[in-house]
Write a protein that holds these residues in place. Structure first.
Motif, PDB file in Angstrom:
ATOM      1  N   LEU A 262       0.830  -1.201   0.000  1.00 26.46           N
ATOM      2  CA  LEU A 262       0.000   0.000   0.000  1.00 26.46           C
ATOM      3  C   LEU A 262       0.867   1.254   0.000  1.00 26.46           C
ATOM      4  O   LEU A 262       0.604   2.207  -0.742  1.00 26.46           O
ATOM      5  CB  LEU A 262      -0.922  -0.019   1.220  1.00 26.46           C
TER       6      LEU A 262
ATOM      7  N   SER B  77       2.298   1.742  -3.450  1.00 27.57           N
ATOM      8  CA  SER B  77       1.358   1.516  -4.556  1.00 27.57           C
ATOM      9  C   SER B  77       1.302   2.660  -5.570  1.00 27.57           C
ATOM     10  O   SER B  77       0.871   2.445  -6.701  1.00 27.57           O
ATOM     11  CB  SER B  77      -0.038   1.218  -4.018  1.00 27.57           C
ATOM     12  N   LEU B  78       1.745   3.843  -5.198  1.00 25.63           N
ATOM     13  CA  LEU B  78       1.768   4.924  -6.193  1.00 25.63           C
ATOM     14  C   LEU B  78       2.743   4.585  -7.314  1.00 25.63           C
ATOM     15  O   LEU B  78       2.521   4.960  -8.466  1.00 25.63           O
ATOM     16  CB  LEU B  78       2.115   6.258  -5.536  1.00 25.63           C
ATOM     17  N   HIS B  79       3.817   3.868  -6.972  1.00 22.15           N
ATOM     18  CA  HIS B  79       4.740   3.400  -8.005  1.00 22.15           C
ATOM     19  C   HIS B  79       3.989   2.489  -8.974  1.00 22.15           C
ATOM     20  O   HIS B  79       4.109   2.636 -10.190  1.00 22.15           O
ATOM     21  CB  HIS B  79       5.914   2.639  -7.365  1.00 22.15           C
TER      22      HIS B  79
ATOM     23  N   ALA C 285       0.758   2.239  -9.604  1.00 22.14           N
ATOM     24  CA  ALA C 285      -0.226   2.976 -10.395  1.00 22.14           C
ATOM     25  C   ALA C 285       0.451   3.831 -11.458  1.00 22.14           C
ATOM     26  O   ALA C 285      -0.043   3.947 -12.579  1.00 22.14           O
ATOM     27  CB  ALA C 285      -1.093   3.837  -9.487  1.00 22.14           C
TER      28      ALA C 285
ATOM     29  N   THR D 176      -1.907  -2.861  -3.820  1.00 21.84           N
ATOM     30  CA  THR D 176      -1.736  -1.926  -4.937  1.00 21.84           C
ATOM     31  C   THR D 176      -3.066  -1.348  -5.418  1.00 21.84           C
ATOM     32  O   THR D 176      -3.066  -0.330  -6.113  1.00 21.84           O
ATOM     33  CB  THR D 176      -1.038  -2.604  -6.133  1.00 21.84           C
TER      34      THR D 176
ATOM     35  N   ALA E  56      -4.343   2.692  -4.892  1.00 22.77           N
ATOM     36  CA  ALA E  56      -3.724   3.718  -5.747  1.00 22.77           C
ATOM     37  C   ALA E  56      -4.268   3.641  -7.163  1.00 22.77           C
ATOM     38  O   ALA E  56      -4.470   4.672  -7.812  1.00 22.77           O
ATOM     39  CB  ALA E  56      -2.208   3.574  -5.744  1.00 22.77           C
TER      40      ALA E  56
ATOM     41  N   LEU F 108      -7.365   5.610  -7.701  1.00 23.06           N
ATOM     42  CA  LEU F 108      -7.237   7.059  -7.837  1.00 23.06           C
ATOM     43  C   LEU F 108      -7.054   7.498  -9.296  1.00 23.06           C
ATOM     44  O   LEU F 108      -7.214   8.674  -9.600  1.00 23.06           O
ATOM     45  CB  LEU F 108      -6.052   7.556  -7.015  1.00 23.06           C
TER      46      LEU F 108
END
Length: 183
Positions: free
Chosen positions: A24, A27-29, A31, A172, A175, A178
């Motif tokens: 978590l 997880s921006l990586h 996405a 994951t 993200a 979003l």
């Protein structure tokens, strides 16, 4: 007590929660890198994620089985150190080769993956296309994913390896949720 000893002493059921939390946080990586694939799979993002999660769980089970097979035969700490060094040097060599622009553009694996991706993008049914893209996504080069696969191998169990990677995949998802808002 070292960090590794603390991790080893966690109740086995706490490991997926720990993996979920770590996933978590990173997880921006996921996405950012695979988000464009999800967007290409839209409007069937659910099918894309189902394929991706299925592939993660299958890879986790395979990694756990491999870890069980290797680690039960070799209990020598020197082997573990040597394996870690080989893994680190391999990742370093891949990074250097990529920077130099020469990583496998003509290799058999690259050609297979390129054809598989091209075929998946041409599928007419959006559900099938999304599912196929999700199944292929874990085959992309990703050090974040490979790190978690190494952790799944260290579970020394196909079941726990699958749970490990299922928790990774679930972490994951927020993200990815979003992405539509970022358009």
């Amino acid at each position: 007590m070292t960090g590794l000893e603390t991790f080893e002493n966690l109740a086995p059921a706490a490991i997926p929660a720990t993996v979920f939390t770590a996933s978590l946080l990173g997880s921006l990586h996921c996405a950012g890198m695979c988000g464009p694939i999800q967007q290409a799979a839209a409007p069937r993002a659910g099918h894309y994620h189902a394929g991706r999660l299925f592939a993660y769980v299958a890879l986790g089970a395979a990694a756990g089985a491999l870890g069980e097979s290797l680690l039960e035969r070799v209990q020598n700490p020197a082997f573990a150190l040597a394996a870690g060094l080989v893994f680190a040097l391999t990742l370093l060599a891949i990074g250097v080769s990529t920077i130099r622009g020469g990583l496998g553009r003509h290799g058999l694996a690259f050609k297979f993956l390129n054809r598989a991706w091209a075929h998946a993008f041409r599928l007419k049914d959006a559900r099938v296309r999304s599912l196929a893209l999700g199944l292929l996504t874990p085959l992309l080069p990703c050090a974040w994913l490979y790190t978690f696969l190494a952790g799944a191998a260290l579970t020394e169990s196909p079941l726990w390896g699958a749970a490990f990677m299922g928790a990774f995949g679930a972490g994951t998802l927020p993200a990815f949720g979003l992405l539509p808002a970022a358009r």
